[in-house]
Design a protein around this motif. Structure first.
Motif, PDB file in Angstrom:
ATOM      1  N   GLY A  28       0.796  -1.228   0.000  1.00  0.00           N
ATOM      2  CA  GLY A  28       0.000   0.000   0.000  1.00  0.00           C
ATOM      3  C   GLY A  28       0.824   1.271   0.000  1.00  0.00           C
ATOM      4  N   HIS A  29       2.119   1.146   0.305  1.00  0.00           N
ATOM      5  CA  HIS A  29       3.000   2.313   0.279  1.00  0.00           C
ATOM      6  C   HIS A  29       3.481   2.554  -1.145  1.00  0.00           C
ATOM      7  CE1 HIS A  29       4.250   2.515   4.802  1.00  0.00           C
ATOM      8  NE2 HIS A  29       2.939   2.435   4.629  1.00  0.00           N
ATOM      9  N   ARG A  30       3.427   3.815  -1.571  1.00  0.00           N
ATOM     10  CA  ARG A  30       3.782   4.138  -2.942  1.00  0.00           C
ATOM     11  C   ARG A  30       5.104   4.891  -3.068  1.00  0.00           C
ATOM     12  NH1 ARG A  30      -1.258   7.275  -5.020  1.00  0.00           N
ATOM     13  NH2 ARG A  30      -0.074   7.280  -6.969  1.00  0.00           N
ATOM     14  N   SER A  31       5.649   5.293  -1.928  1.00  0.00           N
ATOM     15  CA  SER A  31       6.900   6.048  -1.944  1.00  0.00           C
ATOM     16  C   SER A  31       8.033   5.191  -1.395  1.00  0.00           C
ATOM     17  CB  SER A  31       6.767   7.308  -1.094  1.00  0.00           C
ATOM     18  OG  SER A  31       8.034   7.860  -0.792  1.00  0.00           O
ATOM     19  N   VAL A  32       9.143   5.197  -2.109  1.00  0.00           N
ATOM     20  CA  VAL A  32      10.345   4.490  -1.656  1.00  0.00           C
ATOM     21  C   VAL A  32      11.518   5.462  -1.704  1.00  0.00           C
ATOM     22  CG1 VAL A  32      11.999   2.665  -2.142  1.00  0.00           C
ATOM     23  CG2 VAL A  32       9.557   2.224  -2.420  1.00  0.00           C
ATOM     24  N   SER A  33      12.220   5.574  -0.593  1.00  0.00           N
ATOM     25  CA  SER A  33      13.418   6.420  -0.525  1.00  0.00           C
ATOM     26  C   SER A  33      14.630   5.551  -0.228  1.00  0.00           C
ATOM     27  CB  SER A  33      13.281   7.467   0.586  1.00  0.00           C
ATOM     28  OG  SER A  33      12.191   8.321   0.354  1.00  0.00           O
ATOM     29  N   TRP A  34      15.776   6.013  -0.678  1.00  0.00           N
ATOM     30  CA  TRP A  34      17.023   5.307  -0.431  1.00  0.00           C
ATOM     31  C   TRP A  34      17.975   6.217   0.342  1.00  0.00           C
ATOM     32  CZ3 TRP A  34      18.072   0.243  -1.684  1.00  0.00           C
ATOM     33  CH2 TRP A  34      17.162  -0.384  -2.546  1.00  0.00           C
ATOM     34  N   TYR A  35      18.679   5.609   1.291  1.00  0.00           N
ATOM     35  CA  TYR A  35      19.635   6.334   2.115  1.00  0.00           C
ATOM     36  C   TYR A  35      20.931   5.538   2.205  1.00  0.00           C
ATOM     37  CZ  TYR A  35      15.773   9.260   3.737  1.00  0.00           C
ATOM     38  OH  TYR A  35      14.720  10.141   3.796  1.00  0.00           O
ATOM     39  N   GLN A  36      22.024   6.274   2.365  1.00  0.00           N
ATOM     40  CA  GLN A  36      23.329   5.660   2.600  1.00  0.00           C
ATOM     41  C   GLN A  36      23.747   5.991   4.029  1.00  0.00           C
ATOM     42  OE1 GLN A  36      27.094   7.589   1.448  1.00  0.00           O
ATOM     43  NE2 GLN A  36      27.426   5.867   0.040  1.00  0.00           N
ATOM     44  N   GLN A  37      24.195   4.987   4.764  1.00  0.00           N
ATOM     45  CA  GLN A  37      24.675   5.224   6.126  1.00  0.00           C
ATOM     46  C   GLN A  37      26.119   4.785   6.263  1.00  0.00           C
ATOM     47  OE1 GLN A  37      22.691   3.221   9.460  1.00  0.00           O
ATOM     48  NE2 GLN A  37      23.034   5.039  10.728  1.00  0.00           N
ATOM     49  N   THR A  38      26.964   5.709   6.661  1.00  0.00           N
ATOM     50  CA  THR A  38      28.377   5.430   6.936  1.00  0.00           C
ATOM     51  C   THR A  38      28.726   5.987   8.304  1.00  0.00           C
ATOM     52  OG1 THR A  38      29.085   7.500   5.895  1.00  0.00           O
ATOM     53  CG2 THR A  38      29.032   5.537   4.495  1.00  0.00           C
ATOM     54  N   PRO A  39      29.762   5.433   8.952  1.00  0.00           N
ATOM     55  CA  PRO A  39      30.135   5.945  10.278  1.00  0.00           C
ATOM     56  C   PRO A  39      30.515   7.418  10.259  1.00  0.00           C
ATOM     57  CG  PRO A  39      31.151   3.816   9.868  1.00  0.00           C
ATOM     58  CD  PRO A  39      30.520   4.236   8.574  1.00  0.00           C
ATOM     59  N   GLY A  40      31.128   7.872   9.194  1.00  0.00           N
ATOM     60  CA  GLY A  40      31.585   9.262   9.154  1.00  0.00           C
ATOM     61  C   GLY A  40      30.504  10.261   8.795  1.00  0.00           C
ATOM     62  N   GLN A  41      29.661   9.916   7.855  1.00  0.00           N
ATOM     63  CA  GLN A  41      28.654  10.859   7.339  1.00  0.00           C
ATOM     64  C   GLN A  41      27.257  10.629   7.905  1.00  0.00           C
ATOM     65  OE1 GLN A  41      29.468  13.493   5.428  1.00  0.00           O
ATOM     66  NE2 GLN A  41      31.571  12.774   5.722  1.00  0.00           N
ATOM     67  N   GLY A  42      27.047   9.547   8.581  1.00  0.00           N
ATOM     68  CA  GLY A  42      25.714   9.255   9.087  1.00  0.00           C
ATOM     69  C   GLY A  42      24.777   8.847   7.963  1.00  0.00           C
ATOM     70  N   LEU A  43      23.500   9.119   8.165  1.00  0.00           N
ATOM     71  CA  LEU A  43      22.475   8.769   7.184  1.00  0.00           C
ATOM     72  C   LEU A  43      22.294   9.914   6.202  1.00  0.00           C
ATOM     73  CD1 LEU A  43      19.723   7.065   9.309  1.00  0.00           C
ATOM     74  CD2 LEU A  43      20.240   6.417   6.964  1.00  0.00           C
ATOM     75  N   GLN A  44      22.460   9.603   4.925  1.00  0.00           N
ATOM     76  CA  GLN A  44      22.311  10.631   3.899  1.00  0.00           C
ATOM     77  C   GLN A  44      21.314  10.197   2.843  1.00  0.00           C
ATOM     78  OE1 GLN A  44      26.715  11.107   3.066  1.00  0.00           O
ATOM     79  NE2 GLN A  44      26.150  13.253   3.304  1.00  0.00           N
ATOM     80  N   PHE A  45      20.462  11.112   2.442  1.00  0.00           N
ATOM     81  CA  PHE A  45      19.402  10.859   1.476  1.00  0.00           C
ATOM     82  C   PHE A  45      19.965  10.745   0.066  1.00  0.00           C
ATOM     83  CE2 PHE A  45      15.358  11.046  -0.485  1.00  0.00           C
ATOM     84  CZ  PHE A  45      15.366  12.038  -1.461  1.00  0.00           C
TER      85      PHE A  45
END
Lengths: 113, 112
Positions: A28-45
């Motif tokens: 039922g969800h129509r939106s999908v986002s992707w994120y990258q997580q690294t120890p130095g930069q944290g979570l980035q869109f």
């Protein structure tokens, strides 16, 4: 209700190769986002897809791309892998409204050697 | 550049006490605010969302928002050892251009 499913969970790739990650959102969800997580930069869109169209994009090079299918499943592709691409890649799904809650999958741990 | 700032910790709190986690954000146009909990090696889990000024309570958790001060907080009452995790503050601008902007997280340790 099943949660967000990401495959594969773990990947090891060689520098210069390309990789495709998959994400199945909550039903039922129509939106999908992707994120990258690294120890130095944290979570980035990285980017967001809604109804098969890229709605938003973060500040990542063109080597990172994605797409969404008619069933809302999404894939993310990274070409010409670099060592710095090693990270946890997370997919989040939401119903579709820009400000609604996002729910994350388990992530894909990518290691580039 | 939109920024979300959190004290990285570790924040050590005795079991049964109140843990207070804070977050500030730079974009005055931000419209929605979220707290996620992330255990080591796991993905972020949504705990609370808050959209308007004031307090929002859900069980042992209370989120507080002050848009004038650009400040969001999360209170955890009756802290349990299982609450030990990294807590991530996330902000959405509402314009929709950038997805969620996350803070680096606060590492919370609940001491038995």
């Amino acid at each position: 209700k099943a949660g967000v499913t990401q495959t594969p969970r773990y990947l090891i790739k060689t520098r210069g190769q390309q990789v495709t990650l998959s994400c199945s959102p909550i039903s039922g969800h129509r939106s999908v986002s992707w994120y990258q997580q690294t120890p130095g930069q944290g979570l980035q869109f990285l980017f967001e897809y809604f109804s098969e169209t890229q709605r938003n994009k973060g500040n990542f090079p063109g080597r990172f791309s994605g797409r969404q299918f008619s069933n809302s499943r999404s894939e993310m592709n990274v070409s010409t892998l670099e060592l710095g691409d090693s990270a946890l890649y997370l997919c989040a799904s939401k119903t579709g409204g820009l400000n609604t809650e996002a729910f994350f999958g388990q992530g894909t741990r990518l290691t580039v050697v | 550049q939109k920024e979300v700032e959190q004290n990285s910790g570790p924040l050590s709190v005795p079991e049964g006490a109140i843990a207070s986690l804070n977050c500030t954000y730079s974009d005055r146009g931000s419209q929605s605010f979220f707290w996620y909990r992330q255990y080591s090696g796991k993905s972020p889990e949504l705990i609370m969302s808050i959209y308007s000024n004031g307090d929002k309570e859900d069980g042992r958790f209370t989120a507080q928002l002050n848009k004038a001060s650009q400040y969001v907080s999360l209170l955890i009452r009756d802290s349990q050892p299982s609450d030990s995790a990294t807590y991530l503050c996330a902000v959405h601008s509402g314009g929709g251009a950038d997805g969620l902007t996350f803070g680096k997280g606060t590492h919370l340790i609940i001491q038995p």
